[in-house]
Write an enzyme that holds these catalytic residues in place. Structure first.
Site, PDB file in Angstrom:
ATOM      1  N   HIS A 154       6.250   1.662  19.095  1.00 32.96           N
ATOM      2  CA  HIS A 154       5.166   2.312  18.347  1.00 32.96           C
ATOM      3  C   HIS A 154       5.301   3.790  17.974  1.00 32.96           C
ATOM      4  CE1 HIS A 154       0.664   1.211  17.107  1.00 32.96           C
ATOM      5  NE2 HIS A 154       1.334   1.978  15.929  1.00 32.96           N
ATOM      6  N   ARG A 164      -2.720  -8.291  -1.074  1.00 32.39           N
ATOM      7  CA  ARG A 164      -4.026  -8.980  -1.506  1.00 32.39           C
ATOM      8  C   ARG A 164      -4.123  -9.285  -2.924  1.00 32.39           C
ATOM      9  NH1 ARG A 164      -7.958  -5.633   2.579  1.00 32.39           N
ATOM     10  NH2 ARG A 164      -6.113  -4.475   2.238  1.00 32.39           N
ATOM     11  N   ALA A 222       6.665   4.767  15.114  1.00 32.19           N
ATOM     12  CA  ALA A 222       7.130   5.230  13.486  1.00 32.19           C
ATOM     13  C   ALA A 222       6.321   6.333  12.826  1.00 32.19           C
ATOM     14  CB  ALA A 222       6.799   3.855  12.710  1.00 32.19           C
ATOM     15  N   GLY A 258       0.985  -1.231  -0.145  1.00 30.06           N
ATOM     16  CA  GLY A 258       0.001  -0.048   0.041  1.00 30.06           C
ATOM     17  C   GLY A 258       0.916   1.334  -0.122  1.00 30.06           C
ATOM     18  N   SER A 259       0.278   2.339   0.685  1.00 33.24           N
ATOM     19  CA  SER A 259       1.135   3.577   0.515  1.00 33.24           C
ATOM     20  C   SER A 259       2.429   3.443   1.369  1.00 33.24           C
ATOM     21  CB  SER A 259       0.394   4.685   1.046  1.00 33.24           C
ATOM     22  OG  SER A 259      -0.332   4.333   2.326  1.00 33.24           O
ATOM     23  N   ILE A 260       2.361   2.732   2.402  1.00 32.16           N
ATOM     24  CA  ILE A 260       3.739   2.541   3.222  1.00 32.16           C
ATOM     25  C   ILE A 260       4.615   1.563   2.658  1.00 32.16           C
ATOM     26  CG2 ILE A 260       4.725   1.902   5.436  1.00 32.16           C
ATOM     27  CD1 ILE A 260       2.078   2.604   6.738  1.00 32.16           C
ATOM     28  N   VAL A 267       6.567  -2.864  11.116  1.00 30.08           N
ATOM     29  CA  VAL A 267       5.905  -1.447  11.306  1.00 30.08           C
ATOM     30  C   VAL A 267       4.149  -1.528  11.154  1.00 30.08           C
ATOM     31  CG1 VAL A 267       7.765  -0.040  10.744  1.00 30.08           C
ATOM     32  CG2 VAL A 267       6.362  -0.861   8.960  1.00 30.08           C
ATOM     33  N   GLY A 268       3.877  -2.702  11.048  1.00 31.35           N
ATOM     34  CA  GLY A 268       2.470  -2.856  10.861  1.00 31.35           C
ATOM     35  C   GLY A 268       1.341  -2.953  12.175  1.00 31.35           C
ATOM     36  N   ARG A 269       1.356  -4.095  12.812  1.00 34.56           N
ATOM     37  CA  ARG A 269       0.610  -4.616  14.053  1.00 34.56           C
ATOM     38  C   ARG A 269       1.471  -5.583  14.401  1.00 34.56           C
ATOM     39  NH1 ARG A 269      -0.806  -0.158  14.026  1.00 34.56           N
ATOM     40  NH2 ARG A 269      -2.902   0.745  14.114  1.00 34.56           N
ATOM     41  N   GLU A 309      -0.017  -4.119  22.867  1.00 38.28           N
ATOM     42  CA  GLU A 309       0.249  -2.568  22.874  1.00 38.28           C
ATOM     43  C   GLU A 309       0.675  -1.909  24.212  1.00 38.28           C
ATOM     44  OE1 GLU A 309       0.680  -0.839  19.939  1.00 38.28           O
ATOM     45  OE2 GLU A 309       0.794   1.085  20.970  1.00 38.28           O
TER      46      GLU A 309
END
Lengths: 332, 332
Positions: A297, A193, A299, A171-173, A248-250, A279
């Site tokens: 967290h 995807r 970033a 995606g954008s990242i 750097v996602g989840r 988290e």
């Protein structure tokens, strides 16, 4: 101004926006709250002495848009007393805290903020990767710990150029990560995807295929039911002893228990982590490892990101209230 | 095998190469010593029980080439007992430990190794810059120090994109730094002995002019009489409170005392340092600062760099002994 027109003299009625947040988590910095108020009539139940439910039911008839800060969950139950809600504006890139099926069935549109954060998150992903391969944080610890005059030499790192980087989520990242790492002479491939027609890097149908041709995996995708624990024990085994994972996602994109075990036992080469399954803290088993770099967290955490977030948030809300196309709709 | 030609049966006499090093500093890793011996007849005075002077005078008549490891100085006095020396092969990018005027007056050619190290040093320079701006090492300390669950939030960093980066020294390392940082959306300018026709970035005649248009200074130049303390108090004042200095060149490019003072007093924004005025340790006044990243002169330290160094060293020596053009001559 004396004889200005009636239009400018009479204050416009500002569109109403409900703020959804955990009581303990305030608006983002950069005078966000104050500046939002110059564009919208902000309803924040946590600012009111009135009980939450009564506040909500009193205002429900006028609430068409909601803005959510931080990880406050948006569930079907939360949406229930808001029958006129049409728009949820998320101020994060990930939207795993939002019940997307519930929004879909209610016809509520969701926007997210990955556009605002993409460059900073990509910078951080690349920074974590250089740090792990070239041992920068470990080197800094070595110097501050006064070991340099004693040990004389510091262990060799690994060259970045030539590494085969597999990006999970283009995606954008992911696109920004690819652009940066190409300049270092890395070869790039990705899974997503769907194959993206606009992307020329090799596409793999899934992570299992991608990892067989990768020295580094960088996780930049959303957390969904499909991507939960997308990096498991098998993927880590395939990555191998010199392989590096950057997340750097989840946190829950990785089976964290298996990751910790792989790192402690040296079954993979290293990791740079900005996010964790729980988290707000990182697994303490990693605190003694030199091939791991841990960030809290952060970033997205630059003033520039938060300014871009403010502009994007206002942009989505203003577009909504003036019936224009939204800026960053989550496909749902 | 059996009846092979005489050429392959008779071992060729290998060209003689003198090794110059400090007794305490061995060859670089990657079985350098062993592999050099398959190409050259290596004379290493520190391996011989014979006194240094007598060893040298006994072999002087056959020594046309010398290879120097690490920071062992090459002075006019050292060259004196080597009347037939024609070539000094340095295994470092910087050659400030070599008396270049003495070599010039004797007609001795010097080669260096910046080609071998350029990519790794550039990676490290960019890694240090991301680390300082995005506080990666400080974040890692924060997480390992178990402060995240306590403090909840970590201070914001600064975005890399849009920063104006001034590169001091646009040689092989500076060019690689420019290529990388362009991909992050930084704007690049440089100063160098001369304007380079092959480089399209804006050129400034000196550091004082460059710094007025820079948010970041990256030092990638050689240490010479002209560049000694090229970054002084005035340059740091001009860089200002948000300015960042990265040094992957040599410690003495910066007036270190002034740098320490500027950092401690917050007169500049931060620094990423791989080199120091006193080789082998960093100023301890910096050990408590979060806006500083310190590495132990390890910007070149990857197996890939040392392999490239080996190939370049052998390439220069083989070219010399077969009267072909040398690979990496230092302009002197």
């Amino acid at each position: 101004m004396g004889s200005g027109s009636k239009d400018t003299q009479q204050p416009k009625e500002l569109p109403i926006v409900l703020v959804h947040r955990l009581p303990s988590i305030d608006f983002p910095p950069n005078s966000f709250r104050h500046r939002l108020r110059s564009h919208f009539h902000i309803l924040d139940p946590h600012e009111s002495p009135e009980p939450y439910d009564s506040f909500l039911s009193r205002h429900a008839h006028s609430i068409r848009a909601l803005i959510t800060f931080g990880p406050a969950p948006i569930s079907a139950e939360l949406l229930e007393p808001l029958p006129f809600l049409e728009l949820v504006v998320a101020t994060s890139a990930g939207v795993n805290h939002i019940d997307l099926p519930a929004c879909r069935s209610r016809g509520i549109v969701v926007t997210n903020a990955s556009f605002a954060f993409a460059e900073d998150v990509a910078d951080c992903a690349v920074g974590l990767l250089i740090d792990v391969l070239r041992r920068i944080s470990a080197a800094d610890r070595f110097v501050r710990g006064r070991l340099w005059p004693v040990n004389k030499t510091f262990p060799l790192g690994f060259k970045l150029g030539g590494r085969r980087v597999g990006i999970v989520g283009m995606g954008s990242i992911g696109s920004e990560v690819a652009k940066r790492l190409s300049a270092f002479g890395c070869s790039i491939a990705y899974t997503s995807r769907n194959k993206k027609e606009s992307v020329s890097f090799p596409f793999y149908a899934n992570v299992s295929d991608l990892v067989t041709d990768s020295d580094v995996l960088i996780l930049c995708c959303s957390l969904t039911e499909e991507t939960y624990h997308i990096v498991d024990k098998d993927v880590m085994s395939a990555l191998g002893k010199e392989g590096v994972i950057i997340n750097v996602g989840r946190g829950s994109l990785i089976e964290e228990k298996a990751l910790v075990q792989s790192l402690v036992q040296g079954e993979i080469g290293g990791a740079g982590l900005d996010v964790y399954e729980k988290e707000g803290d990182a697994p303490k088993e990693l605190f003694g490892l030199d091939n791991v770099v841990l960030s809290p967290h952060s970033a997205v955490a630059t003033p520039e990101s938060f300014e871009a977030l403010f502009q994007l948030t206002v942009g989505n809300l203003e577009a909504f209230f003036s019936n224009k196309p939204l800026v960053s709709v989550v496909s749902n």
